[in-house]
Design a protein around this motif. Structure first.
Motif, PDB file in Angstrom:
ATOM      1  N   UNK A 174       0.816  -1.214   0.000  1.00 43.67           N
ATOM      2  CA  UNK A 174       0.000   0.000   0.000  1.00 43.67           C
ATOM      3  C   UNK A 174       0.855   1.273   0.000  1.00 43.67           C
ATOM      4  N   UNK A 175       1.964   1.259   0.717  1.00 41.18           N
ATOM      5  CA  UNK A 175       2.834   2.447   0.742  1.00 41.18           C
ATOM      6  C   UNK A 175       3.377   2.772  -0.650  1.00 41.18           C
ATOM      7  N   UNK A 176       3.598   1.742  -1.472  1.00 40.59           N
ATOM      8  CA  UNK A 176       4.071   1.978  -2.839  1.00 40.59           C
ATOM      9  C   UNK A 176       2.974   2.576  -3.723  1.00 40.59           C
ATOM     10  N   UNK A 177       1.730   2.436  -3.303  1.00 38.19           N
ATOM     11  CA  UNK A 177       0.611   2.995  -4.039  1.00 38.19           C
ATOM     12  C   UNK A 177       0.105   4.304  -3.460  1.00 38.19           C
ATOM     13  N   UNK A 178       0.889   4.894  -2.592  1.00 38.14           N
ATOM     14  CA  UNK A 178       0.529   6.125  -1.912  1.00 38.14           C
ATOM     15  C   UNK A 178       0.915   7.333  -2.758  1.00 38.14           C
ATOM     16  N   UNK A 179      -0.019   8.247  -2.947  1.00 32.14           N
ATOM     17  CA  UNK A 179       0.269   9.475  -3.684  1.00 32.14           C
ATOM     18  C   UNK A 179       0.885  10.482  -2.719  1.00 32.14           C
ATOM     19  N   UNK A 180       2.095  10.893  -3.028  1.00 30.20           N
ATOM     20  CA  UNK A 180       2.796  11.852  -2.184  1.00 30.20           C
ATOM     21  C   UNK A 180       2.601  13.280  -2.694  1.00 30.20           C
ATOM     22  N   UNK A 181       2.662  13.433  -4.015  1.00 34.63           N
ATOM     23  CA  UNK A 181       2.556  14.764  -4.614  1.00 34.63           C
ATOM     24  C   UNK A 181       1.148  15.329  -4.413  1.00 34.63           C
ATOM     25  N   UNK A 182       1.090  16.529  -3.885  1.00 31.37           N
ATOM     26  CA  UNK A 182      -0.194  17.190  -3.708  1.00 31.37           C
ATOM     27  C   UNK A 182      -1.018  16.691  -2.533  1.00 31.37           C
TER      28      UNK A 182
END
Length: 114
Positions: free
Chosen positions: A55-63
């Motif tokens: 799940x952390x790899x599918x986390x959107x960080x930008x915005x």
């Protein structure tokens, strides 16, 4: 073949991935605008497992405030709960077919499951 895309129409990568799907003969596309109709926590867990990612790899960080909230280092259950509560935290687009699931960044990743 059926393809389901968790789509954000404001995202260029998502729009471009959708265009690839729609241009492919024999592909029936189901479009889910995930910001309006978010997947459940269980569906997210299944999507990431089928994509071979955490799940952390599918986390959107930008915005998003994901980094400030400590989500990149959180356990899977915490990340999934955060995504289910705030779908803007889900990186896009996710595409699911009978051949698997891909986070289509770059958009060409969709070819792997068509």
């Amino acid at each position: 073949m059926k393809a389901t895309i968790w789509h954000n129409p404001k995202c260029g990568t998502s729009r471009n991935t959708l265009a690839i799907l729609q241009a492919r003969d024999g592909v029936e596309v189901e479009i889910i605008e995930y910001l309006k109709n978010p997947p459940s926590r269980d569906k997210l867990a299944q999507l990431f497992a089928d994509a071979g990612m955490t799940p952390a790899e599918g986390l959107r960080l930008r915005g998003t405030d994901a980094a400030e909230s400590g989500l990149p280092d959180a356990d899977a259950d915490t990340v999934l709960a955060a995504m289910a509560a705030e779908p803007a935290l889900i990186e896009r687009p996710l595409v699911e077919t009978a051949k698997g699931v891909r986070l289509c960044r770059p958009k060409e990743k969709v070819e792997e499951i068509l």
